[in-house]
Design an enzyme around this catalytic site. Structure first.
Site, PDB file in Angstrom:
ATOM      1  N   ILE A   1       0.863  -1.197   0.000  1.00  0.00           N
ATOM      2  CA  ILE A   1       0.000   0.000   0.000  1.00  0.00           C
ATOM      3  C   ILE A   1       0.892   1.236   0.000  1.00  0.00           C
ATOM      4  O   ILE A   1       1.697   1.433   0.928  1.00  0.00           O
ATOM      5  CB  ILE A   1      -0.932   0.034   1.234  1.00  0.00           C
TER       6      ILE A   1
ATOM      7  N   ASP B   1      10.202   8.398  -1.361  1.00  0.00           N
ATOM      8  CA  ASP B   1       9.358   9.194  -2.258  1.00  0.00           C
ATOM      9  C   ASP B   1       8.959   8.309  -3.434  1.00  0.00           C
ATOM     10  O   ASP B   1       9.817   7.765  -4.133  1.00  0.00           O
ATOM     11  CB  ASP B   1      10.161  10.421  -2.736  1.00  0.00           C
TER      12      ASP B   1
ATOM     13  N   TYR C   1      -4.691  18.256 -11.307  1.00  0.00           N
ATOM     14  CA  TYR C   1      -5.122  17.096 -10.507  1.00  0.00           C
ATOM     15  C   TYR C   1      -6.125  16.262 -11.311  1.00  0.00           C
ATOM     16  O   TYR C   1      -5.992  15.039 -11.413  1.00  0.00           O
ATOM     17  CB  TYR C   1      -5.736  17.573  -9.188  1.00  0.00           C
TER      18      TYR C   1
ATOM     19  N   LYS D   1      -5.702  12.334 -12.639  1.00  0.00           N
ATOM     20  CA  LYS D   1      -6.617  11.248 -12.277  1.00  0.00           C
ATOM     21  C   LYS D   1      -7.360  10.710 -13.510  1.00  0.00           C
ATOM     22  O   LYS D   1      -7.650   9.519 -13.572  1.00  0.00           O
ATOM     23  CB  LYS D   1      -7.599  11.715 -11.199  1.00  0.00           C
TER      24      LYS D   1
HETATM   25  N1  LIG Z   1      -9.054  13.462   0.345  1.00  0.00           N
HETATM   26  C1  LIG Z   1      -9.819  13.627  -0.712  1.00  0.00           C
HETATM   27  O1  LIG Z   1     -10.701  14.510  -0.731  1.00  0.00           O
HETATM   28  C2  LIG Z   1      -9.674  12.710  -1.904  1.00  0.00           C
HETATM   29  C3  LIG Z   1     -10.722  12.647  -2.836  1.00  0.00           C
HETATM   30  C4  LIG Z   1     -10.586  11.814  -3.940  1.00  0.00           C
HETATM   31  C5  LIG Z   1      -9.438  11.060  -4.102  1.00  0.00           C
HETATM   32  N2  LIG Z   1      -8.432  11.134  -3.186  1.00  0.00           N
HETATM   33  C6  LIG Z   1      -7.211  10.337  -3.412  1.00  0.00           C
HETATM   34  O2  LIG Z   1      -7.027   9.444  -2.319  1.00  0.00           O
HETATM   35  C7  LIG Z   1      -5.636   9.127  -2.208  1.00  0.00           C
HETATM   36  C8  LIG Z   1      -5.224   9.229  -0.751  1.00  0.00           C
HETATM   37  O3  LIG Z   1      -5.362  10.569  -0.319  1.00  0.00           O
HETATM   38  P1  LIG Z   1      -5.865  10.960   1.143  1.00  0.00           P
HETATM   39  O4  LIG Z   1      -7.166  11.637   1.013  1.00  0.00           O
HETATM   40  O5  LIG Z   1      -5.755   9.809   2.054  1.00  0.00           O
HETATM   41  O6  LIG Z   1      -4.786  12.106   1.509  1.00  0.00           O
HETATM   42  P2  LIG Z   1      -3.582  12.156   2.546  1.00  0.00           P
HETATM   43  O7  LIG Z   1      -4.066  11.904   3.928  1.00  0.00           O
HETATM   44  O8  LIG Z   1      -2.891  13.452   2.272  1.00  0.00           O
HETATM   45  O9  LIG Z   1      -2.654  10.933   2.117  1.00  0.00           O
HETATM   46  C9  LIG Z   1      -1.806  10.993   1.002  1.00  0.00           C
HETATM   47  C10 LIG Z   1      -0.732   9.948   1.158  1.00  0.00           C
HETATM   48  O10 LIG Z   1       0.123   9.997   0.001  1.00  0.00           O
HETATM   49  C11 LIG Z   1       1.467  10.035   0.438  1.00  0.00           C
HETATM   50  N3  LIG Z   1       2.289  10.764  -0.529  1.00  0.00           N
HETATM   51  C12 LIG Z   1       2.052  11.971  -1.098  1.00  0.00           C
HETATM   52  N4  LIG Z   1       3.060  12.318  -1.906  1.00  0.00           N
HETATM   53  C13 LIG Z   1       3.970  11.300  -1.846  1.00  0.00           C
HETATM   54  C14 LIG Z   1       5.227  11.071  -2.453  1.00  0.00           C
HETATM   55  N5  LIG Z   1       5.787  11.963  -3.299  1.00  0.00           N
HETATM   56  N6  LIG Z   1       5.891   9.929  -2.169  1.00  0.00           N
HETATM   57  C15 LIG Z   1       5.338   9.022  -1.309  1.00  0.00           C
HETATM   58  N7  LIG Z   1       4.148   9.166  -0.722  1.00  0.00           N
HETATM   59  C16 LIG Z   1       3.473  10.306  -0.979  1.00  0.00           C
HETATM   60  C17 LIG Z   1       1.433  10.735   1.798  1.00  0.00           C
HETATM   61  O11 LIG Z   1       2.529  10.319   2.593  1.00  0.00           O
HETATM   62  P3  LIG Z   1       3.813  11.199   2.966  1.00  0.00           P
HETATM   63  O12 LIG Z   1       3.421  12.640   2.994  1.00  0.00           O
HETATM   64  O13 LIG Z   1       4.207  10.664   4.321  1.00  0.00           O
HETATM   65  O14 LIG Z   1       4.799  10.855   1.914  1.00  0.00           O
HETATM   66  C18 LIG Z   1       0.139  10.170   2.378  1.00  0.00           C
HETATM   67  O15 LIG Z   1       0.380   8.948   3.010  1.00  0.00           O
HETATM   68  C19 LIG Z   1      -4.904  10.090  -3.145  1.00  0.00           C
HETATM   69  O16 LIG Z   1      -4.534   9.416  -4.324  1.00  0.00           O
HETATM   70  C20 LIG Z   1      -5.939  11.160  -3.447  1.00  0.00           C
HETATM   71  O17 LIG Z   1      -5.727  11.743  -4.709  1.00  0.00           O
HETATM   72  C21 LIG Z   1      -8.533  11.939  -2.078  1.00  0.00           C
END
Ligand SMILES: NC(=O)c1ccc[n+]([C@@H]2O[C@H](COP(=O)([O-])OP(=O)(O)OC[C@H]3O[C@@H](n4cnc5c(N)ncnc54)[C@H](OP(=O)(O)O)[C@@H]3O)[C@@H](O)[C@H]2O)c1
Length: 262
Positions: free
Chosen positions: A12, A64, A156, A160
């Site tokens: 994951i 990363d 974004y 996606k």
């Molecule tokens: N939240 C929303 O409203 C929403 C809606 C639709 C879809 N999504 C999608 O759901 C997924 C999870 O997002 P979330 O909502 O759970 O947000 P989140 O809490 O910000 O989690 C994002 C995760 O991605 C990791 N990440 C970001 N950039 C990275 C990099 N360069 N290298 C490695 N890890 C990286 C972060 O870990 P580190 O910072 O520790 O690296 C974190 O664990 C994403 O793909 C997002 O686009 C979110």
């Protein structure tokens, strides 16, 4: 294809917060073995404590996801620690707010690197070992914005949409090898996503009324993995927006221009 998570080996990405963290906890409770990754080691260390307390065989690799050497390390750890892999969850993602006209080429580059190139290249590396796995699957965490784009999030949405297109094509290519490709398209979720956006310019989107929790989305995503669903949209508002877009695109254009996003 239906699958039981018990004993499956899962990788994951983006497990340090939000949807990825919730998926890790639920998968652990279902008996999966976990390889987790993200950049924030303190978060992964804390999560590992939670997972080990549940008796889960879990480990992490910090890095990363846009770094090819890190992706290679992940595959090597899956091979060395688990002798393979059954499920890849491409969840790591990042956003940016602000009009395209005000944005730099670097903003586009970063979003495409994290949200599109990284999951696609990780999938390329992992496919040969998934082929040898048990009930293998790739689960891509996309967005409702991969179905209907909105203003202020052009890069974004593009990243996606790209992941969506890739997932549909790959699903057809690898189905004969018994690999499922599952696309999960959440709406606004109460994670750290909004705080972690790489840029906030102009009008920041208002918080939606019908926000889902990371736990809600993780439950839906793991159910989709269990059932081998091709695609899920785990919110009624997201589903309604997509339906509106298909049935009456000009009304959908008006709605997203007026209300921003869901
Ligand atoms: N939240 C929303 O409203 C929403 C809606 C639709 C879809 N999504 C999608 O759901 C997924 C999870 O997002 P979330 O909502 O759970 O947000 P989140 O809490 O910000 O989690 C994002 C995760 O991605 C990791 N990440 C970001 N950039 C990275 C990099 N360069 N290298 C490695 N890890 C990286 C972060 O870990 P580190 O910072 O520790 O690296 C974190 O664990 C994403 O793909 C997002 O686009 C979110």
């Amino acid at each position: 294809m239906r699958r039981k998570l018990d004993g499956l080996r899962m990788l994951i990405t983006g497990a340090s917060s939000g949807i990825g963290r919730s998926m890790a906890i639920l998968a652990a409770e279902a008996g999966a073995k976990l390889l987790l990754t993200a950049r924030r080691e303190d978060r992964l260390e804390e999560l590992l404590g939670v997972l080990h307390a549940k008796g889960c065989d879990a480990r992490y690799v910090v890095g990363d996801i846009t770094d090819p050497a890190h992706r290679q390390r992940l595959v090597e750890r899956a091979e060395s620690d688990f002798r393979g892999l059954d499920v890849l969850v491409n969840n790591a993602g990042v956003g940016a707010y602000g009009s395209f006209e005000d944005a730099t080429p670097e903003r586009l580059r970063t979003l495409m690197e994290v949200n599109f190139f990284a999951p696609v290249e990780l999938t390329r590396l992992v496919l040969p070992i998934l082929e040898k796995g048990t009930t293998p699957a790739v689960c891509n965490i996309s967005s409702v914005l991969a179905h209907r784009a909105v203003p202020g999030k052009s890069e974004y949405c593009a990243s996606k949409f790209a992941l969506h297109g890739f997932s549909d094509a790959l699903r057809a290519e690898v189905s004969s090898k018994g690999i499922d490709v599952i696309l999960v398209s959440p709406s606004t979720t109460s994670s750290e996503f909004a705080a972690a956006v790489i840029e906030k310019r102009g009008k920041v989107p208002a918080k939606g009324k019908f926000v889902r929790t990371p736990h809600n989305v993780a439950v839906a995503a793991l159910r989709a993995i269990r059932l081998g669903r091709h695609e899920i949209i785990p919110s009624k508002t997201g589903f309604a927006m997509i339906l509106l877009d298909r049935l009456c695109p000009s009304l959908a254009d008006w709605a997203v221009a007026k209300f921003g996003y869901v």
